[in-house]
Design a protein around this motif. Structure first.
Motif, mmCIF file in Angstrom:
data_model
loop_
_atom_site.group_PDB
_atom_site.id
_atom_site.type_symbol
_atom_site.label_atom_id
_atom_site.label_comp_id
_atom_site.label_asym_id
_atom_site.label_seq_id
_atom_site.Cartn_x
_atom_site.Cartn_y
_atom_site.Cartn_z
ATOM 1 N N THR A 126 -7.620 -39.973 2.436
ATOM 2 C CA THR A 126 -7.390 -39.375 3.749
ATOM 3 C C THR A 126 -6.135 -39.993 4.357
ATOM 4 N N SER A 127 -5.570 -39.300 5.321
ATOM 5 C CA SER A 127 -4.390 -39.844 5.994
ATOM 6 C C SER A 127 -4.751 -41.155 6.696
ATOM 7 N N HIS A 128 -5.956 -41.213 7.262
ATOM 8 C CA HIS A 128 -6.379 -42.422 7.981
ATOM 9 C C HIS A 128 -6.431 -43.627 7.040
ATOM 10 N N SER A 129 -7.057 -43.465 5.882
ATOM 11 C CA SER A 129 -7.178 -44.598 4.952
ATOM 12 C C SER A 129 -5.813 -45.025 4.419
ATOM 13 N N LEU A 130 -4.940 -44.052 4.182
ATOM 14 C CA LEU A 130 -3.606 -44.386 3.681
ATOM 15 C C LEU A 130 -2.786 -45.109 4.759
ATOM 16 N N ILE A 131 -2.889 -44.628 5.985
ATOM 17 C CA ILE A 131 -2.158 -45.269 7.090
ATOM 18 C C ILE A 131 -2.624 -46.716 7.275
ATOM 19 N N GLU A 132 -3.935 -46.943 7.177
ATOM 20 C CA GLU A 132 -4.456 -48.312 7.301
ATOM 21 C C GLU A 132 -3.845 -49.225 6.238
ATOM 22 N N LYS A 133 -3.771 -48.727 5.016
ATOM 23 C CA LYS A 133 -3.202 -49.534 3.920
ATOM 24 C C LYS A 133 -1.715 -49.762 4.128
ATOM 25 N N MET A 134 -1.029 -48.759 4.649
ATOM 26 C CA MET A 134 0.404 -48.899 4.921
ATOM 27 C C MET A 134 0.650 -49.956 5.996
ATOM 28 N N LEU A 135 -0.139 -49.909 7.054
ATOM 29 C CA LEU A 135 -0.008 -50.898 8.130
ATOM 30 C C LEU A 135 -0.282 -52.306 7.619
ATOM 31 N N ASN A 136 -1.308 -52.434 6.778
ATOM 32 C CA ASN A 136 -1.658 -53.742 6.215
ATOM 33 C C ASN A 136 -0.566 -54.303 5.308
ATOM 34 N N ARG A 137 0.276 -53.413 4.757
ATOM 35 C CA ARG A 137 1.365 -53.861 3.888
ATOM 36 C C ARG A 137 2.681 -54.031 4.643
ATOM 37 N N GLY A 138 2.633 -53.881 5.971
ATOM 38 C CA GLY A 138 3.828 -54.158 6.770
ATOM 39 C C GLY A 138 4.671 -52.951 7.136
ATOM 40 N N ILE A 139 4.201 -51.747 6.852
ATOM 41 C CA ILE A 139 4.942 -50.550 7.266
ATOM 42 C C ILE A 139 4.790 -50.402 8.778
ATOM 43 N N SER A 140 5.888 -50.157 9.463
ATOM 44 C CA SER A 140 5.848 -50.113 10.929
ATOM 45 C C SER A 140 5.176 -48.845 11.444
ATOM 46 N N LYS A 141 4.595 -48.944 12.625
ATOM 47 C CA LYS A 141 3.963 -47.779 13.261
ATOM 48 C C LYS A 141 4.989 -46.686 13.532
ATOM 49 N N ASP A 142 6.206 -47.080 13.883
ATOM 50 C CA ASP A 142 7.272 -46.099 14.135
ATOM 51 C C ASP A 142 7.565 -45.276 12.887
ATOM 52 N N ALA A 143 7.619 -45.946 11.747
ATOM 53 C CA ALA A 143 7.881 -45.242 10.481
ATOM 54 C C ALA A 143 6.746 -44.271 10.162
ATOM 55 N N ILE A 144 5.520 -44.697 10.405
ATOM 56 C CA ILE A 144 4.365 -43.842 10.138
ATOM 57 C C ILE A 144 4.345 -42.643 11.080
ATOM 58 N N GLN A 145 4.702 -42.859 12.346
ATOM 59 C CA GLN A 145 4.714 -41.749 13.310
ATOM 60 C C GLN A 145 5.683 -40.653 12.902
ATOM 61 N N MET A 146 6.759 -41.025 12.206
ATOM 62 C CA MET A 146 7.739 -40.034 11.765
ATOM 63 C C MET A 146 7.131 -39.021 10.796
ATOM 64 N N ILE A 147 6.163 -39.467 10.005
ATOM 65 C CA ILE A 147 5.612 -38.599 8.955
ATOM 66 C C ILE A 147 4.124 -38.295 9.141
#
Length: 200
Positions: free
Chosen positions: A122-143
Motif C-alpha cells: 500500500t502507499s501507506h506502508s511504502l511511505i512509512e518505510k521511505m520515511l524510516n530510511r530518511g526520505i523527506s516528507k517534502d519529497a514524498i508529497q511531490m509523488i
C-alpha cells in the motif's frame, strides 16, 4: 590483533558488484555460441516485432522468455513493478513509442503474473518505510498522489492486466493497428493464460 583478523575476513568477502564482475569475466571468456548468432546490425531490432510489458519480479528472470519461446534479439522487454502504466506519457508508454515508431514493434503483450508482490503493498506502508530510511516528507508529497493512485488500486493482478491493456489501447500515442494482448503467467509452472486476445 582481533581487529586485524576481522579486517582480513572482511576483505575475503566479495561484494555483489565483485561477484557480478567475476561472473561476467568468466562469461565473456567462454561466450556460448547462442549469444553470437545474432548479426550485429540486427541486435537492436526485435525479430518478432514484439514488445512485452511485464513485472520486475525476480521469479521471471531467465524463466518468462524461455516459457514464451522468446530468444535473444526477438522482443523488447519492458519491466516495472507490477507491469503497470500510470500515465499517458510515463516510462512504459515512452518505451513502447520508441519500440513502435523506431524499432519495428507491431504487437504488444502485457504479461502479469500470479502472486504479485505489489498486490500486497500500500502507499501507506511504502511511505512509512521511505520515511524510516530518511526520505523527506517534502519529497514524498511531490509523488504521494500518484503513489496512492498506483499502489492503492493494484489489488488483483488479472484486473491490472486488463486495465493496462486498455490504457495502452486507448492511448492516442499508440497506433490503433497495434494489437495489445493481455496474459497471465504462473511463476511456478511457466504456464500462460490469455486474459485479452488483442486480435479480437
Amino acid at each position: 590483533m582481533p581487529f586485524l583478523k576481522i579486517h582480513f575476513v572482511w576483505r575475503d568477502i566479495m561484494t555483489i558488484l565483485e561477484e557480478v564482475l567475476e561472473s561476467n569475466d568468466h562469461f565473456v571468456k567462454h561466450l556460448p555460441e547462442v549469444y553470437c548468432a545474432i548479426k550485429q546490425h540486427e541486435d537492436k531490432l526485435p525479430n518478432r516485432h514484439l514488445a512485452i510489458v511485464t513485472c520486475m519480479d525476480t521469479r521471471l528472470v531467465d524463466f518468462l522468455e524461455p516459457a514464451l519461446g522468446i530468444r535473444r534479439g526477438e522482443a523488447k522487454i519492458i519491466k516495472n513493478a507490477g507491469n503497470t502504466v500510470t500515465g499517458p506519457f510515463e516510462a512504459t508508454i515512452r518505451s513502447l513509442m520508441v519500440g513502435v515508431f523506431e524499432l519495428g514493434v507491431k504487437e504488444i503483450m502485457v504479461i502479469g503474473h500470479h502472486d504479485c508482490g505489489i498486490a500486497n503493498t500500500t502507499s501507506h506502508s511504502l511511505i512509512e518505510k521511505m520515511l524510516n530510511r530518511g526520505i523527506s516528507k517534502d519529497a514524498i508529497q511531490m509523488i504521494q498522489e500518484e503513489l496512492e493512485r498506483w499502489l492503492d488500486n493494484f489489488k488483483y493482478p488479472i484486473e491490472n492486466v486488463k486495465q493496462v491493456v486498455e490504457k495502452i489501447r486507448t492511448n492516442p500515442l499508440i497506433p490503433n493497428d497495434v494489437p495489445v494482448h493481455g496474459l497471465m503467467f504462473y511463476t511456478h509452472s511457466g504456464k500462460i493464460d490469455i486474459v485479452i486476445d488483442g486480435y479480437k
